[in-house]
Design a protein around this motif. Structure first.
Motif, PDB file in Angstrom:
ATOM      1  N   PRO A  47      -7.737 -14.529  44.216  1.00 55.07           N
ATOM      2  CA  PRO A  47      -6.667 -15.415  44.701  1.00 55.07           C
ATOM      3  C   PRO A  47      -5.500 -15.535  43.730  1.00 55.07           C
ATOM      4  N   LEU A  48      -5.695 -15.107  42.477  1.00 53.35           N
ATOM      5  CA  LEU A  48      -4.620 -15.191  41.490  1.00 53.35           C
ATOM      6  C   LEU A  48      -3.847 -13.889  41.356  1.00 53.35           C
ATOM      7  N   ALA A  49      -4.235 -12.860  42.107  1.00 56.16           N
ATOM      8  CA  ALA A  49      -3.612 -11.543  41.956  1.00 56.16           C
ATOM      9  C   ALA A  49      -2.109 -11.581  42.198  1.00 56.16           C
ATOM     10  N   LYS A  50      -1.647 -12.489  43.059  1.00 54.57           N
ATOM     11  CA  LYS A  50      -0.221 -12.553  43.405  1.00 54.57           C
ATOM     12  C   LYS A  50       0.657 -12.869  42.200  1.00 54.57           C
ATOM     13  N   PHE A  55       1.769 -21.694  35.648  1.00 54.98           N
ATOM     14  CA  PHE A  55       0.512 -22.371  35.321  1.00 54.98           C
ATOM     15  C   PHE A  55       0.243 -23.526  36.280  1.00 54.98           C
ATOM     16  N   GLU A  56       1.304 -24.243  36.635  1.00 48.19           N
ATOM     17  CA  GLU A  56       1.140 -25.352  37.562  1.00 48.19           C
ATOM     18  C   GLU A  56       0.599 -24.868  38.901  1.00 48.19           C
ATOM     19  N   GLU A  57       1.086 -23.736  39.373  1.00 45.24           N
ATOM     20  CA  GLU A  57       0.642 -23.213  40.661  1.00 45.24           C
ATOM     21  C   GLU A  57      -0.755 -22.607  40.573  1.00 45.24           C
ATOM     22  N   ALA A  58      -1.033 -21.910  39.483  1.00 46.74           N
ATOM     23  CA  ALA A  58      -2.327 -21.248  39.356  1.00 46.74           C
ATOM     24  C   ALA A  58      -3.436 -22.247  39.037  1.00 46.74           C
ATOM     25  N   THR A 114      -5.657  -7.119  35.693  1.00 48.24           N
ATOM     26  CA  THR A 114      -6.458  -6.861  36.886  1.00 48.24           C
ATOM     27  C   THR A 114      -7.817  -6.293  36.514  1.00 48.24           C
ATOM     28  N   PHE A 115      -8.737  -6.344  37.471  1.00 51.48           N
ATOM     29  CA  PHE A 115     -10.061  -5.768  37.267  1.00 51.48           C
ATOM     30  C   PHE A 115      -9.982  -4.248  37.149  1.00 51.48           C
ATOM     31  N   ARG A 116      -9.076  -3.653  37.906  1.00 51.12           N
ATOM     32  CA  ARG A 116      -8.929  -2.197  37.800  1.00 51.12           C
ATOM     33  C   ARG A 116      -8.401  -1.805  36.423  1.00 51.12           C
ATOM     34  N   GLU A 117      -7.537  -2.625  35.825  1.00 48.87           N
ATOM     35  CA  GLU A 117      -7.074  -2.339  34.464  1.00 48.87           C
ATOM     36  C   GLU A 117      -8.239  -2.374  33.477  1.00 48.87           C
ATOM     37  N   VAL A 118      -9.117  -3.344  33.646  1.00 57.13           N
ATOM     38  CA  VAL A 118     -10.290  -3.421  32.777  1.00 57.13           C
ATOM     39  C   VAL A 118     -11.169  -2.184  32.967  1.00 57.13           C
ATOM     40  N   TRP A 119     -11.379  -1.788  34.234  1.00 52.92           N
ATOM     41  CA  TRP A 119     -12.165  -0.588  34.515  1.00 52.92           C
ATOM     42  C   TRP A 119     -11.524   0.637  33.859  1.00 52.92           C
ATOM     43  N   ARG A 120     -10.192   0.747  33.997  1.00 52.95           N
ATOM     44  CA  ARG A 120      -9.485   1.887  33.423  1.00 52.95           C
ATOM     45  C   ARG A 120      -9.604   1.894  31.899  1.00 52.95           C
ATOM     46  N   PHE A 121      -9.526   0.737  31.285  1.00 48.48           N
ATOM     47  CA  PHE A 121      -9.663   0.639  29.835  1.00 48.48           C
ATOM     48  C   PHE A 121     -11.011   1.186  29.384  1.00 48.48           C
TER      49      PHE A 121
END
Length: 427
Positions: free
Chosen positions: A20-23, A323-326, A409-416
């Motif tokens: 939900p925070l991806a945006k 931060f207020e929105e997230a 992102t999770f894909r960035e972590v996977w790529r790392f």
């Protein structure tokens, strides 16, 4: 319960789709490699990415300066005279304070000195300062110089708490025991919320309670905690805290810092402090010929010295809107999963060249994992840099990797993890 992970890129992509925070990622400027692809930016623990709206907010102040000049203090879109007050609510919510307990001002070490000028009040039998043995150098310098200013030998009056022999992390029970045994000697406890090198999250409420029970002032450096982990400074009864805003708070290089003073102190106008005109009662601030005595305004605002640096505050305003929105609780939930996913990937593929030196318990860390490279660390650093990975390398052999939930992102972590394998660091 720790979530079950999978090792495929498709699994990482599915986690991103459900996030939900991806945006919020699109709200940050992400540097690019020469080929135009975005870098893998895991260095938010050193300098956060720029919120795109920061440019607009800074330009607004430049436009007001150009069009209104001095009149922008009261007639600007956001009047400069009271600009710092835009953080009264957002700054308080960020660290679990009540309005009036937080002010944005100065830099981190300046604020630590201002706080110690008030709250380090040594007595003949209680004059020592407790810090951690591995404290960030600026904190050590500040504590040493405060001791010297009071005529004490820092080598004798500075108590350093360290991990047990053979361990990397501070134990809460050891700090509590030390305070119970030697608290009568200690005037001030000054510890980090999150240890900058290992990424350990200290038990702030437990240590604060132990310090106050021993009659010590409890102060905290939250440079690596603010914007990283949820905080409840008011309820935890912290005396004071200070933090920078250029790391997890994304306010830009040298960004305006933050300061917390508990309301029980903020209400006391008799407390000694370093005084300046912007900390004075605004009703008489400009009565320069008739009101020559400093009368501090109530709350943390009473520790201000100079008028607010508007161009430095505008980027922080842009960031805190996000931060207020997230919401810190939502960010924390994603952080636990995102960092846990990185840890799982490393455990699954790591050979004998990496050691995670950050606590394994998610409740004892923020979003940073510190990785010790056991073989050819400089070669590893160079390989990661060539692959477009931006992180912090601490000589001789530690990589500090911070997957920030606002924009990583999770894909960035996977790529790392894949890049580590390609570099011979895993698999």
């Amino acid at each position: 319960m720790m979530p079950l992970y999978e090792g495929s890129e498709g699994f990482a992509a599915r986690l991103d789709e459900r996030d939900p925070l991806a945006k919020h990622r699109a709200r940050f400027a992400i540097p690019s490699r020469p080929d135009g692809e975005p870098v893998l930016y895991f260095n938010g623990n050193s300098l956060g990415l720029m919120p795109k709206t920061a440019r607009e907010l800074v330009l607004q102040e430049l436009d007001d300066w150009a069009a209104l000049a001095v009149d922008a203090h009261f007639k600007g879109k956001t009047p400069w005279y009271s600009y710092h007050e835009v953080f009264r609510e957002t700054g308080a919510r960020l660290v679990g304070a009540i309005p009036g307990e937080v002010v944005m001002m100065n830099g981190l070490t300046v604020n630590l000195h201002l706080m110690m000028a008030t709250f380090y009040r040594p007595a003949p039998s209680r004059r020592k300062i407790l810090i951690e043995d591995g404290a960030f150098p600026s904190d050590t310098y500040a504590a040493q110089s405060q001791l010297a200013l009071h005529g004490f030998d820092p080598n004798e009056a500075l108590i350093r708490v360290a991990p047990r022999e053979g361990e990397r992390h501070l134990r809460t029970e050891d700090i509590v025991e030390l305070l119970a045994e030697r608290g009568g000697e200690i005037a001030l406890v000054l510890l980090p919320g999150v240890q900058y090198y290992t990424g350990q999250l200290l038990d702030i409420p437990a240590i604060t309670a132990a310090a106050r029970a021993a009659g010590c002032v409890a102060g905290w450096d939250l440079a690596h905690a603010a914007g990283n982990v949820p905080l409840q400074l008011h309820d935890w009864d912290v005396d004071f805290a200070a933090w920078c805003s250029y790391k997890y708070l994304n306010a830009g290089p040298g960004g305006i810092a933050g300061c917390f003073v508990h309301e029980r102190h903020g209400a006391r106008v008799d407390l000694p402090r370093m005084a300046g005109w912007w900390g004075n009662d605004p009703r008489t601030r400009f009565h320069m010929d008739t009101e020559r005595e400093f009368v501090p305004r109530a709350g943390a605002d009473g520790w201000q010295l100079s008028n607010p640096p508007i161009l430095a505050m505008a980027p922080l305003r842009a960031s805190l809107q996000i931060f207020e929105e997230a919401g810190m609780e939502s960010l924390r939930r994603k952080s636990v999963v995102l960092t846990g996913y990185l840890e799982w990937l490393l455990d699954r593929t790591a050979g004998n060249r990496l050691e995670v030196i950050t606590p394994r318990d998610p409740d004892a860390r923020g979003c940073q994992l510190s990785l010790r490279v056991l073989d050819r660390p400089e070669e590893a650093r160079a390989a990661l840099e060539a692959a477009g990975v931006v992180l912090d390398f601490r000589p001789p052999d530690v990589l500090r990797v911070a997957p920030v939930p606002l924009y990583n992102t999770f894909r960035e972590v996977w790529r790392f993890a894949q890049i580590l394998g390609d570099a011979g660091l895993a698999g």
